[in-house]
Scaffold this active site. Structure first.
Site, short mmCIF file in Angstrom:
data_model
loop_
_atom_site.label_atom_id
_atom_site.label_comp_id
_atom_site.label_asym_id
_atom_site.label_seq_id
_atom_site.Cartn_x
_atom_site.Cartn_y
_atom_site.Cartn_z
N ARG A 233 0.73 -0.91 0.09
CA ARG A 233 0.12 0.06 -0.10
C ARG A 233 0.89 1.51 -0.15
NH1 ARG A 233 -3.28 -2.53 -1.56
NH2 ARG A 233 -5.45 -2.99 -0.51
N GLU A 262 -3.78 6.84 -4.23
CA GLU A 262 -3.86 6.69 -5.42
C GLU A 262 -5.60 7.18 -6.13
OE1 GLU A 262 -4.04 2.34 -6.10
OE2 GLU A 262 -2.47 2.28 -4.92
N HIS A 280 -1.21 -0.28 -9.77
CA HIS A 280 -1.68 -1.00 -8.87
C HIS A 280 -2.43 -2.31 -9.23
CE1 HIS A 280 -3.59 -1.55 -4.59
NE2 HIS A 280 -3.43 -2.96 -5.79
C1 DGY Z 1 -5.66 -6.24 -3.21
O1 DGY Z 1 -5.61 -7.47 -2.89
O2 DGY Z 1 -5.47 -6.12 -1.72
C2 DGY Z 1 -4.62 -6.13 -3.89
O3 DGY Z 1 -3.80 -4.49 -3.65
C3 DGY Z 1 -4.84 -5.54 -5.23
O4 DGY Z 1 -3.73 -6.03 -6.04
#
Ligand code: DGY
Length: 326
Positions: A233, A262, A280
């Site tokens: 993240r 984002e 992402h």
């Molecule tokens: C998630 O599932 O948390 C991922 O970041 C998606 O790619």
């Protein structure tokens, strides 16, 4: 009023049947799914099937009094106020495990792209600057014998580290593990890891304790010339400080798939040739994304049908006795 709101047309053939069975409405692509939208459109719903960038806040939960489940089509669930949901007896589910390998593969794509300057080299060629083989053209970092530092040796971190042997890298890590990793790996405290890793890769969930984990002070502790990879993240890293350290050459490169705000990307990163920036796509394999969608629908369907979900993120035995739930 629909019983279920699916906040995006999820890429699975099962979506149609699910909506027929559970009176579902699918929010069209391109819709802004923010707090106000969810409060309004989710008001009468018993289930919300959400994406990781759709904010299920306390206010949303309060505005949806009939809600029984928030089924996130993602492993992460930092977009959901889990404490508020738990207090109301609303299940919060995620899709752990199904995306580990896809995310680990993408992490390695970034490691290789950064260490061997793949994106920069592609641009170089397209700009007509390739005039023949030269011994010192676009030299990068050899991986063999280098240290891969893994912050967060959970499921995805383990999959990333498992692949390190194929590149001749040694593995060091920081963070709790359910069991010792099934390959040689040295546990270190975070500061030691920062100083030891040639490539540092982040695999922690976003929580109050990991927000800003890689702040300026910790970024400065990284080995000079090291590479930072983040597929977890964005808010785990101070992007402004990272951009400065990349621009000055203190860090060799960064490969990022996730950002603090984002879809915005820190402007300081955008012009850097030593930053590889992806939108992402860590889990964006066809089968993986379909499985994530199916899993979210399965979780929602189980709760709507009166059962327990497969993967609730808070312990079921902590259900408040005042909340009636199946
Ligand atoms: C998630 O599932 O948390 C991922 O970041 C998606 O790619």
């Amino acid at each position: 009023m629909p019983k279920t709101l699916v906040t995006y047309p999820l890429p699975t053939p099962r979506l149609k049947d699910f909506c027929e069975k559970w009176d579902g409405v699918v929010v069209p692509k391109g819709t802004t799914v923010d707090e106000a939208f969810l409060m309004r459109e989710g008001a009468g719903c018993e289930a919300l099937v959400t994406l990781l960038n759709h904010p299920v806040t306390r206010r949303v939960l309060e505005a949806c009094p009939r809600l029984r489940v928030v089924a996130n089509a993602a492993a992460g669930f930092d977009n959901v106020d889990v404490a508020a949901a738990r207090g109301r007896g609303v299940f919060v589910t995620n899709t752990p495990g199904v995306l580990d390998r896809a995310t680990a593969d993408l992490t390695w794509a970034l490691i290789l792209a950064c260490c061997r300057r793949v994106v920069e080299a592609d641009r170089f060629l397209r700009e007509g600057r390739f005039h023949g083989w030269e011994p010192d053209l676009l030299l990068g970092m050899d991986l063999n014998g280098k240290v891969l530092g893994v912050v967060g040796m959970g499921r995805i971190g383990t999959e990333v580290a498992r692949r390190a042997g194929a590149f001749g890298m040694k593995v060091a890590y920081h963070g709790p593990t359910a069991a010792p990793p099934p390959f040689p790996a040295e546990a270190m405290d975070l500061d030691a890891l920062l100083g030891a890793a040639d490539v540092l890769t982040l695999h922690v969930p976003l929580t109050p304790s990991t927000r800003g984990l890689l702040d300026r002070r910790r970024l400065m502790r990284m080995k000079p010339g090291a590479v930072l990879i983040n597929t977890s993240r964005g808010a785990v890293v101070d992007e402004g400080a990272l951009a400065e350290l990349l621009a000055s050459g203190r860090l060799r490169a960064a490969g990022l798939d996730v950002y603090e705000r984002e879809p915005a990307v820190h402007p300081g990163l955008m012009g850097l040739s030593n930053a590889v920036l992806l939108p992402h796509i860590g889990s964006a394999g066809e089968e993986t994304r379909r499985t994530m969608a199916d899993w979210a629908l399965e979780n929602a369907g189980r709760v709507l049908g009166g059962g327990a979900p497969l993967t609730n993120v808070w312990p079921l035995d902590t259900l408040s006795p005042f909340v009636k739930n199946p």
